[in-house]
Design a protein around this motif. Structure first.
Motif, short mmCIF file in Angstrom:
data_model
loop_
_atom_site.label_atom_id
_atom_site.label_comp_id
_atom_site.label_asym_id
_atom_site.label_seq_id
_atom_site.Cartn_x
_atom_site.Cartn_y
_atom_site.Cartn_z
N PHE A 1 66.60 -29.71 81.87
CA PHE A 1 65.25 -30.23 81.71
C PHE A 1 64.40 -29.87 82.94
N PRO B 1 60.94 -37.95 84.16
CA PRO B 1 60.35 -36.94 85.03
C PRO B 1 60.90 -37.02 86.45
N ARG C 1 60.97 -31.96 80.14
CA ARG C 1 60.95 -31.13 78.93
C ARG C 1 62.20 -30.26 78.90
N LEU C 2 62.84 -30.16 77.71
CA LEU C 2 64.04 -29.35 77.56
C LEU C 2 63.70 -27.88 77.79
N VAL C 3 64.46 -27.23 78.68
CA VAL C 3 64.25 -25.83 79.00
C VAL C 3 65.32 -24.94 78.39
N SER D 1 69.32 -28.86 70.24
CA SER D 1 68.69 -30.03 70.85
C SER D 1 69.74 -31.04 71.28
N LEU E 1 68.47 -37.79 75.42
CA LEU E 1 67.03 -37.78 75.69
C LEU E 1 66.56 -39.10 76.29
N GLU F 1 59.08 -32.20 84.36
CA GLU F 1 58.41 -33.22 83.55
C GLU F 1 59.29 -33.78 82.45
#
Length: 377
Positions: free
Chosen positions: A146, A171, A151-153, A160, A166, A149
């Motif tokens: 992640f 952040p 967000r999954l990279v 997923s 999750l 922020e």
């Protein structure tokens, strides 16, 4: 960590296996904390460390046996076993380490994304499945990367993350802690700090060298090219030469910047602090005796610098270790910088030279001597 990740991607891009060992959980006192990485070569060589000693040697042998085998393997070590005695690892802690032989373009893509996030220096979180049944992961060692922020990279294997993973991600600016919850190891890497050293004298040089080894990105500012140059500061990412009153306003200072004022004189120190105290830098430190600091603060008040800006300046700088020589001063200062970076603002006091706006000074209220170990000029 950057060296390990670069070596992993080089091996994978060449079509070779990359044997990775990673600390995913620790309890108590251990030589390395969760997130530590070690790459093992089939001939027994390595990049990175898990702390040395018998544990590291045993993990290397276990990793080599993973060659040609799919999936990860989990190993637990309690550091009061007989085998740890010779290495002095009788500290009672526990380490959980995953070993896995990675191969192929999917793994290469994942670790390249990891390396790119590290190079960007903005922070990241890696989540690793240590109990796939509890977290719903496809297997032991499943990984999700992640960005700062949340967000999954990237993920390995692709896909997923389960909802339970999750829920654990936040952040990086909230300073997430290393943790193992619900079968997932949460391994944050906080943003890398730019250390802006204003003053290229002996103290600045010693601090630069040591801070670079502690993974700060060092920038050096001075108005004298004979001092501020690559020969004296080979480890610095950037060297800026010019008048302080012109150079500092033009530099980008962010909440990921630490600023250290160690110039050759009171006037230069005051000029530097005039520009740095109001910035969003997370740490602003000033070297000097308490008398000097008092005079500079009063001078800055006369120039209109707000009390709230002066209150956030750390002065005098350094951890109280009774430092006298330049190398000792550097150790004292860098130790304080590390504490501020790793533990947050509450770990480092600022100063007692600020006062409410328009409040009069009380005669004799400030000692002229430095507190023991704080760094003066």
């Amino acid at each position: 960590m950057r060296d390990v990740l670069s070596s992993i991607t080089e091996l994978l891009d060449a079509g070779l296996d990359a044997l990775l060992c990673q600390v995913v959980e620790t309890k108590g006192s251990t030589p390395q904390k969760a997130g530590a990485l070690m790459l093992v070569n089939p001939d027994g060589g390595q990049v990175g460390t898990l702390g040395g000693g018998c544990v590291e040697n045993e993990v290397k042998q276990k990793a080599i046996r993973r060659l040609g085998q799919p999936g990860a393997e989990k190993h637990s070590f309690v550091l009061d076993h007989d085998y740890a005695w010779a290495d002095g690892l009788i500290c009672g802690g526990k380490m959980v380490i995953l070993t896995e032989a990675f191969r192929g373009p999917e793994a290469s893509s994942y670790f390249r994304a990891y390396r790119d996030l590290i190079d960007a220096g903005l922070g990241l979180i890696e989540a690793v499945a240590v109990d796939p049944d509890r977290c719903g992961a496809p297997g032991l060692g499943s990984r999700w990367l992640f960005g700062p922020e949340g967000r999954l990279v990237s993920s390995l294997p692709g896909g997923s993350p389960p909802p339970g993973v999750l829920e654990l991600i936040e952040p990086v600016h909230r300073r997430p802690r290393l943790a193992s919850r619900n079968g997932v190891a949460i391994l944050p890497v906080l943003p890398r700090i730019r250390l802006l050293i204003v003053g290229a004298g002996h103290v600045g040089q010693a601090v630069s060298r040591l801070a670079s080894e502690a993974d700060f990105d060092v920038w050096v500012v001075d108005d004298r090219s004979r001092y501020a140059n690559a020969e004296r500061f080979p480890e610095a990412r950037r060297i800026v030469v010019g008048p302080i009153e012109e150079v500092l306003p033009a530099l980008e200072v962010t909440p990921h910047t630490f600023a250290l004022v160690v110039t050759r004189g009171h006037g230069h120190d005051q000029e530097a602090l005039y520009h740095l105290a109001p910035t969003p830098a997370a740490y602003v430190g000033l070297i000097g005796s308490r008398r000097k600091i008092r005079l500079i603060f009063d001078g800055l008040r006369g120039l209109g610098v707000a009390e709230r800006h002066l209150a956030r300046v750390t002065a005098p700088i350094g951890v109280p270790i009774g430092s006298q020589s330049v190398p000792e001063i550097a150790v004292s200062v860098v130790a304080q910088l590390i504490a501020r970076r790793n533990l947050g603002p509450e770990a480092v006091p600022t100063n007692d030279f600020s006062r409410p706006v328009d409040a009069p000074d009380e005669p004799g209220s400030q000692a002229e001597a430095d507190p023991a170990g704080a760094v003066g000029s």
